[in-house]
Design an enzyme around this catalytic site. Structure first.
Site, mmCIF file in Angstrom:
data_model
loop_
_atom_site.group_PDB
_atom_site.id
_atom_site.type_symbol
_atom_site.label_atom_id
_atom_site.label_comp_id
_atom_site.label_asym_id
_atom_site.label_seq_id
_atom_site.Cartn_x
_atom_site.Cartn_y
_atom_site.Cartn_z
ATOM 1 N N GLY A 78 0.843 -1.205 0.000
ATOM 2 C CA GLY A 78 0.000 0.000 0.000
ATOM 3 C C GLY A 78 0.870 1.243 0.000
ATOM 4 N N ARG B 52 4.515 -15.757 -5.541
ATOM 5 C CA ARG B 52 3.127 -16.192 -5.765
ATOM 6 C C ARG B 52 2.505 -15.154 -6.711
ATOM 7 N NH1 ARG B 52 -1.789 -15.313 -3.119
ATOM 8 N NH2 ARG B 52 -3.177 -17.100 -3.177
ATOM 9 N N ASP C 28 5.387 -4.982 6.122
ATOM 10 C CA ASP C 28 5.801 -6.350 6.461
ATOM 11 C C ASP C 28 5.661 -7.314 5.295
ATOM 12 O OD1 ASP C 28 3.005 -7.850 8.201
ATOM 13 O OD2 ASP C 28 3.035 -6.219 6.765
ATOM 14 N N THR D 155 4.833 2.187 6.410
ATOM 15 C CA THR D 155 3.418 1.860 6.581
ATOM 16 C C THR D 155 2.746 2.904 7.472
ATOM 17 O OG1 THR D 155 1.787 0.390 7.603
ATOM 18 C CG2 THR D 155 4.017 0.149 8.392
ATOM 19 N N ASP E 262 0.428 2.130 9.258
ATOM 20 C CA ASP E 262 -0.059 1.381 10.423
ATOM 21 C C ASP E 262 0.937 1.387 11.599
ATOM 22 O OD1 ASP E 262 -2.132 0.704 8.715
ATOM 23 O OD2 ASP E 262 -1.235 -1.217 8.160
ATOM 24 N N ASP F 296 3.129 -0.745 12.317
ATOM 25 C CA ASP F 296 3.117 -2.058 12.976
ATOM 26 C C ASP F 296 4.357 -2.904 12.687
ATOM 27 O OD1 ASP F 296 2.607 -2.542 10.326
ATOM 28 O OD2 ASP F 296 0.809 -3.741 10.623
ATOM 29 N N ARG G 113 -5.029 -1.876 10.461
ATOM 30 C CA ARG G 113 -5.042 -3.346 10.444
ATOM 31 C C ARG G 113 -5.111 -3.916 11.856
ATOM 32 N NH1 ARG G 113 -0.999 -6.464 6.822
ATOM 33 N NH2 ARG G 113 0.496 -5.448 8.168
HETATM 34 O O1 F6P Z 1 -1.468 -1.312 5.535
HETATM 35 C C1 F6P Z 1 -1.943 -0.057 5.154
HETATM 36 C C2 F6P Z 1 -3.436 -0.082 5.002
HETATM 37 O O2 F6P Z 1 -3.867 1.219 4.650
HETATM 38 C C3 F6P Z 1 -4.203 -0.605 6.212
HETATM 39 O O3 F6P Z 1 -4.311 0.340 7.240
HETATM 40 C C4 F6P Z 1 -5.518 -0.996 5.581
HETATM 41 O O4 F6P Z 1 -6.149 -1.999 6.322
HETATM 42 C C5 F6P Z 1 -5.100 -1.520 4.226
HETATM 43 O O5 F6P Z 1 -3.830 -0.970 3.954
HETATM 44 C C6 F6P Z 1 -6.036 -1.185 3.103
HETATM 45 O O6 F6P Z 1 -5.595 -1.834 1.955
HETATM 46 P P1 F6P Z 1 -6.123 -1.505 0.486
HETATM 47 O O7 F6P Z 1 -5.487 -0.217 0.052
HETATM 48 O O8 F6P Z 1 -5.698 -2.670 -0.304
HETATM 49 O O9 F6P Z 1 -7.611 -1.361 0.580
#
Ligand code: F6P
Length: 362
Positions: A12, A79, A117, A139, A141, A143, A185
């Site tokens: 992301g 993958r 990660d 990120t 997040d 995390d 997340r």
């Molecule tokens: O990991 C970053 C994040 O924005 C999370 O907070 C969220 O759950 C996820 O990515 C959303 O992913 P996508 O952009 O694939 O909808």
């Protein structure tokens, strides 16, 4: 010695990615190295889509959100989705040898992987195939283990805090409960930091399962004290005691197929039902991931980018730039991806929150 290095942004996107790209490229140019940018994360490596970066490519991008290189969170070389683009993949193939070949053919001394990660786990697997990976932690997040903070987090928190501030005025005018669902997340960092900075009354994070009754008591008690509105910030991974996280959708081709979302409505409906007080729910969504990075994220991104080049110079392949206190250090990539960095239950912000009467719904 002149070197060639590669750089990619995967997973992301996140505010501050361009600050890192700029810092990596400009630091490398300073040593006379050549820098190749792969498009759309590992997709560009597998499909040989790249461009040699010049100074003008990385000039003027510091303040821009997103990534000039593009990204993908479904292009895991181990993958790799096969099928018609734009349609759900019918099957997957191991294309990691294409990565090995591409890096060898281009004669790259290192591949700087900027990611969270998922991306860095791929990096760790590629290291076993002798691909010279160096990591930069990204990120919103926050995390990732091994680093106190990731860049992008501060921008997301700033955006979510602004949303809480805005909800405050409308909540107070209408005497309502306002629920804000934020990303993060499985970790509650964004909810905790923005909830605290915005003065939320209830903060719900995945690390502390909640009970609707406890939240409703807090809202009722505030009403009795004449505070006729309440603000609840809920991390998307929060869950009721004995219950499960709310999964919005599954993206099978992604490194982490689960997309969370919807817990805000569960909480909002529960509060309205239990208290009879009118409740509204807002889901902040990708707004918190876009836009210009904060000053802190621009500087952290620049420090990380510069450190990545230092690591390459020192021959520290397999390491990731990281923040420890106010120092930029390096940690083995394998260590950073071993387990997610969750909010500890005795985190200073949680202790301070409880001391001033903020509820975690437990
Ligand atoms: O990991 C970053 C994040 O924005 C999370 O907070 C969220 O759950 C996820 O990515 C959303 O992913 P996508 O952009 O694939 O909808």
């Amino acid at each position: 010695m002149s070197k060639r290095i590669g750089i990619l942004t995967a997973g992301g996107d996140c505010p501050g990615l361009n600050a890192v790209i700029r810092a990596v490229a400009k630091s490398a140019f300073g040593f006379g190295w050549e820098v190749v940018g792969f498009e759309d994360g590992f997709q560009g490596v597998v499909e040989n889509r790249f461009r040699w970066l010049e100074n003008e490519d990385v000039s003027g991008i510091l303040t821009h959100g997103g990534t000039i290189l593009g990204t993908s969170n479904v292009a895991n070389p181990f993958r790799y989705p096969v099928g018609v683009r734009g349609k759900p993949p019918a099957r997957f193939r191991d294309e990691s040898e294409k990565v090995v070949a591409c890096i060898r053919e281009l004669g790259l001394a290192a591949l700087v992987c900027i990611g969270g990660d998922g991306t860095l786990s791929i990096g760790a697997q590629l290291l076993r195939k002798k691909v010279p990976v160096v990591g930069v932690p990204k990120t919103i997040d926050n995390d990732l283990s091994g680093t106190d903070f990731t860049f992008g987090f501060d921008t997301a928190v700033t955006c979510a805090t602004d949303a809480v501030d805005r909800l405050h005025t409308t909540a107070a005018s209408h005497h309502r409960v306002m629920v804000l669902e934020v990303m993060g997340r499985y970790a509650g960092w964004i909810a905790l930091y923005s909830g605290m900075a915005g003065g939320a009354d209830v903060i719900l994070i995945p690390e502390i399962p909640f009970r609707i009754n406890a939240i409703a008591s807090c809202v009722r008690e505030r009403n009795q004290r004449g505070k006729r509105f309440s603000i609840v910030v809920v991390g998307e991974g929060a869950k009721p005691k004995g219950g499960k996280m709310v999964v919005k959708r599954r993206v099978q081709s992604s490194t982490d197929p689960i997309r969370l979302g919807g817990i805000g409505y569960v909480v909002g409906n529960g509060i309205e039902h239990a208290t009879g007080i009118e409740t509204r729910v807002s889901v902040l969504g990708h707004i918190q991931r876009g836009g210009s990075p904060t000053a802190r994220d621009r500087n952290l991104g620049t420090l990380f980018g510069n450190k990545a080049v230092e690591l390459i110079r020192e021959g520290k392949i397999g390491y990731m730039a990281a923040l420890r206190g106010s120092e930029i250090v390096s940690v083995p990539i394998g260590e950073a991806v071993r387990k997610l960095k969750l909010v500890p239950k005795n985190h200073p912000l949680i202790r301070a929150a409880r001391a001033i009467g903020i509820s975690f719904g437990d």
